[in-house]
Scaffold this active site. Structure first.
Site, short mmCIF file in Angstrom:
data_model
loop_
_atom_site.label_atom_id
_atom_site.label_comp_id
_atom_site.label_asym_id
_atom_site.label_seq_id
_atom_site.Cartn_x
_atom_site.Cartn_y
_atom_site.Cartn_z
N ASP A 109 0.97 -1.38 0.14
CA ASP A 109 0.02 -0.02 0.01
C ASP A 109 0.87 1.13 -0.13
OD1 ASP A 109 -2.28 1.31 -0.09
OD2 ASP A 109 -2.75 1.06 2.20
N ARG A 217 -15.88 3.40 1.06
CA ARG A 217 -15.78 3.38 2.60
C ARG A 217 -16.44 4.32 3.25
NH1 ARG A 217 -9.78 4.12 3.29
NH2 ARG A 217 -9.72 1.97 3.46
#
Ligand code: ATP
Length: 333
Positions: A109, A217
């Protein structure tokens, strides 16, 4: 200064995990990217080899981590997770790479935040499944080659522009994730409501979806706040609960949050609508330039409130209208 919502609590993270789709078929939206990934995975399976390296680019919360997990799951391979900030020395990366099992999917990430010398090690690893380990210092230093197990790198970045070309070129495929449409977020919310066993009418779901900044999200998080609101105040998770909860959490009618609005307000009221340079803007709202650029601006551009010009950021007429500020007549612009 203004900050984003605090780092997720354990409960919030567990909640996110529970709602994560496990397969490409369950993954909502991003039809283009899903098709591209499916082909890449199918081809690798037919030839019985590790899938090509994949770069996932786009603003936070659009599903990069979820897709990395799906790649591992769908190809039946184990997944190792790391992040750019955790790789501050080439040695960190060497330890990680040399411990991978054959075929493992390695997720990194924020790959744009990896140390420079680790980046260089990664080029060779991605291309030849090999690294050179430097032993000793100065004139006596030697490099020892080390063979690695074949792996698939899945890199995620909010800023693919920050990756050096040699790194970008070594990915077989770059998926550019786009903000989600309202009807797609409605689907994300339906799925979440089902998993949470929450009864939420269509109009309430739609209202949350249209105020979620195009981001799954955020949609899931707002759903949770609406659930809290309905639980504490009573009356069910209807439109009234949505309006109440979203007002309480400073989500404006089109989904802009406090930081989005602070940026627009700064451009409009302190810089007369711009153009204003990124770093000046960042200082004036007390945020990091990187956050403004990779988190705030993409959505403001998408809703047509901000344009990036060579001379700096400019608030569009829509932004003035949205903030309810009269725009001085300047002709031209
Ligand atoms: P970051 O880069 O900030 O980690 P991300 O892009 O990796 O963000 P994820 O963590 O993958 O985002 O997704 C955030 C949450 O949104 C997950 O819990 C997941 O449940 C949900 N989500 C993301 N994309 C989808 C999707 N396409 N369909 C359904 N749910 C999704």
């Amino acid at each position: 200064g203004l900050v984003r919502p605090a780092p997720e609590s354990d409960a919030e993270l567990a909640f996110e995990g529970a709602l994560r789709p496990r397969s490409l078929a369950e993954f909502v939206g991003q039809a283009k990217v899903r098709g591209q990934l499916q082909l890449l995975l199918d081809a690798a399976a037919m030839q019985n080899r590790t899938p090509d390296h994949i770069l996932l680019a786009g603003p936070p919360g659009l599903g990069k981590t979820t897709l990395a997990m799906i790649v591992a799951h769908e190809s039946g391979r184990p997944l190792r997770m790391s992040s750019g900030p955790a790789i501050q020395h080439a040695g960190d990366l060497a330890a990680l790479l040399s411990s991978l099992v054959p075929g493992e999917v390695l997720f990194i990430d924020e790959i744009h935040r990896m140390a420079r010398n680790a980046e260089e090690m990664l080029y060779l690893a991605m291309e030849d499944f090999r690294i050179d380990i430097m032993v000793g210092k100065g004139a006596g230093a030697t490099s020892i080659p080390l063979d690695l197990a074949p792996f698939t790198l899945v890199g995620a970045t909010t800023r693919s522009g920050l990756l050096p070309n040699p790194l970008r070129d070594r990915f077989g495929f770059t998926a550019n994730l786009e903000f989600y449409e309202t009807y797609e977020l409605e689907e994300v919310l339906s799925r979440a409501a089902r998993l949470l066993d929450l009864d939420i009418p269509h109009d309430a779901r739609r209202e949350i979806a249209s105020r979620s900044r195009g981001t799954p999200r955020i949609a899931n998080r707002l759903l949770r706040r609406v659930r809290d609101f309905a639980l504490v105040r009573g009356g069910g998770a209807g439109l009234a609960a949505v309006h109440g909860a979203l007002e309480l959490y400073d989500v404006d009618p089109i989904g802009l949050d406090r930081l989005d609005r602070a940026v627009l307000e700064a451009i409009v009221s302190r810089f007369e609508g711009g153009p204003v340079g990124l770093s000046t803007l960042a200082v004036s709202v007390g945020e990091e330039a990187d956050t403004i650029e990779s988190v705030v601006e993409p959505f403001l551009v998408r809703v047509g409130m901000l344009s990036r010009t060579p001379r700096g950021r400019v608030a569009t007429r829509r932004a003035w209208d949205h903030l309810g500020v009269r725009r001085p007549d300047r002709g031209g612009l």
